[in-house]
Design a protein around this motif. Sequence first.
Motif, PDB file in Angstrom:
ATOM      1  N   ASP A 197      -2.751   6.342  -0.455  1.00 34.40           N
ATOM      2  CA  ASP A 197      -3.389   5.806   0.748  1.00 34.40           C
ATOM      3  C   ASP A 197      -3.625   4.307   0.661  1.00 34.40           C
ATOM      4  O   ASP A 197      -3.633   3.611   1.679  1.00 34.40           O
ATOM      5  N   GLU A 198      -3.837   3.792  -0.538  1.00 37.91           N
ATOM      6  CA  GLU A 198      -4.049   2.359  -0.701  1.00 37.91           C
ATOM      7  C   GLU A 198      -2.810   1.555  -0.340  1.00 37.91           C
ATOM      8  O   GLU A 198      -2.911   0.349  -0.073  1.00 37.91           O
ATOM      9  N   PHE A 199      -1.661   2.203  -0.330  1.00 42.23           N
ATOM     10  CA  PHE A 199      -0.418   1.498  -0.035  1.00 42.23           C
ATOM     11  C   PHE A 199       0.236   1.968   1.258  1.00 42.23           C
ATOM     12  O   PHE A 199       1.382   1.628   1.541  1.00 42.23           O
ATOM     13  N   THR A 200      -0.518   2.755   2.043  1.00 38.30           N
ATOM     14  CA  THR A 200      -0.008   3.187   3.344  1.00 38.30           C
ATOM     15  C   THR A 200      -0.963   2.862   4.486  1.00 38.30           C
ATOM     16  O   THR A 200      -0.518   2.650   5.616  1.00 38.30           O
ATOM     17  N   SER A 201      -2.257   2.828   4.235  1.00 39.09           N
ATOM     18  CA  SER A 201      -3.221   2.593   5.304  1.00 39.09           C
ATOM     19  C   SER A 201      -3.118   1.162   5.834  1.00 39.09           C
ATOM     20  O   SER A 201      -3.083   0.201   5.052  1.00 39.09           O
ATOM     21  N   PRO A 202      -3.113   0.986   7.154  1.00 42.44           N
ATOM     22  CA  PRO A 202      -3.052  -0.370   7.722  1.00 42.44           C
ATOM     23  C   PRO A 202      -4.313  -1.181   7.461  1.00 42.44           C
ATOM     24  O   PRO A 202      -4.316  -2.393   7.677  1.00 42.44           O
ATOM     25  N   LEU A 203      -5.382  -0.534   6.983  1.00 45.27           N
ATOM     26  CA  LEU A 203      -6.608  -1.263   6.671  1.00 45.27           C
ATOM     27  C   LEU A 203      -6.791  -1.471   5.172  1.00 45.27           C
ATOM     28  O   LEU A 203      -7.863  -1.857   4.725  1.00 45.27           O
ATOM     29  N   SER A 204      -5.740  -1.235   4.393  1.00 44.57           N
ATOM     30  CA  SER A 204      -5.797  -1.453   2.955  1.00 44.57           C
ATOM     31  C   SER A 204      -5.018  -2.717   2.600  1.00 44.57           C
ATOM     32  O   SER A 204      -3.893  -2.922   3.072  1.00 44.57           O
TER      33      SER A 204
END
Length: 385
Positions: A98-105
Amino acid sequence: MTWAPDQTRATNMPGMPAMAQAYARWVNAQGGIDGHELRVLTCNEQNTPTGAAACARRAVREHAVAVVGSYSQNGRAFMAPLEAAGIPYIGGYGVTEDEFTSPLSYPVNGGLAALIAGHGMQLAESCRKVSLVRPDTLAGDRLPKLLDAGLKNSSKRGAVDIRAVEDATEYTAQAATARDKAGTESGCVTAVLGERTQTFFDSFRRLPRSTGGARADGGEKKDSVRISSVLGSVGQPVIDRTGGARSPFEGAFVTGWYPEADDKSWEPMRKVIREHAFADNRVDPNDAGVQTTWIAYTVLKEVIESLDTDTITGSRISEALDQGARVDTGGLTPPLRWMYEDLLGAPDFPRIVNHAVTFQVVRKGRLVAQRPGFVDVGPTVTNRG
């Protein structure tokens, strides 16, 4: 907010919240960030989805403008609440998809993906066969293909994949298998078990020598097994605790995200720790979690200063990052920017912007550079498998 697990049976990162608090003391003593007082909230993530979700909900409830420099293996549990509230996640440790897919990460390093792919490249130069001991978890399942991608850059065969329970108290069976599969002719055993990596190599060191004379001291003999790992599983604090120059890690290969701990680029961080961490022994400047937290707060500071506004919100921070705010970390990473054209776009890791690693080796009890500068592993991460 900064969160991390503490006092759990698996990986613990108490230095990350402690570094965040020291950073706040330092920056507020200088008048704050562009005149804004920095108030840091900390949370024990407990290495559980429930704990991660609770920390995220608290960040929302207390109106945090960002979650900064944190560690969690439970991305699905914490990212959804942050996304719903528009809270950016800056500089997490890099252990979840998720750290490398979320637009807010906004990751500051390439996470485990970059480390493992780079480690394969590092080992390919010296190892004929490689055994990989890794957690029997969803996150651990990604590691063999990444390591193999690095090994195959030099036409080496893939590593032998050995699964292990992440919070075991001993690893004798896995250690014996890893040594036997690697062989005693330029074989290498790499373990990526977080805080339990030390436990694994303790089991490895205690193996009887009758089956091949394997050594765990990293010696240069052709008929010995060389050991290796990545930063976060093995670092200077672990080497110091296990004997320094007499540590079983002497001679080990280690792949890191950042320059070695003695590099002069870390001096600003060390000065803050000396002056504002007081006697807090959780804040070790050699620890990768502490280093990541320093870099993440550097990003936050530069972005807030670029806003030049009286009101700071999560949406304003993420908008500035999306529109090309560029952060210079003083040589600790390449310059960081998260515009679309800066994203690596690798499968499963599209938001990697820093795909540089460093090759290090343990010599006389210190992690030192095996080769100078950064190594770009972007093509390896992108083309893995």
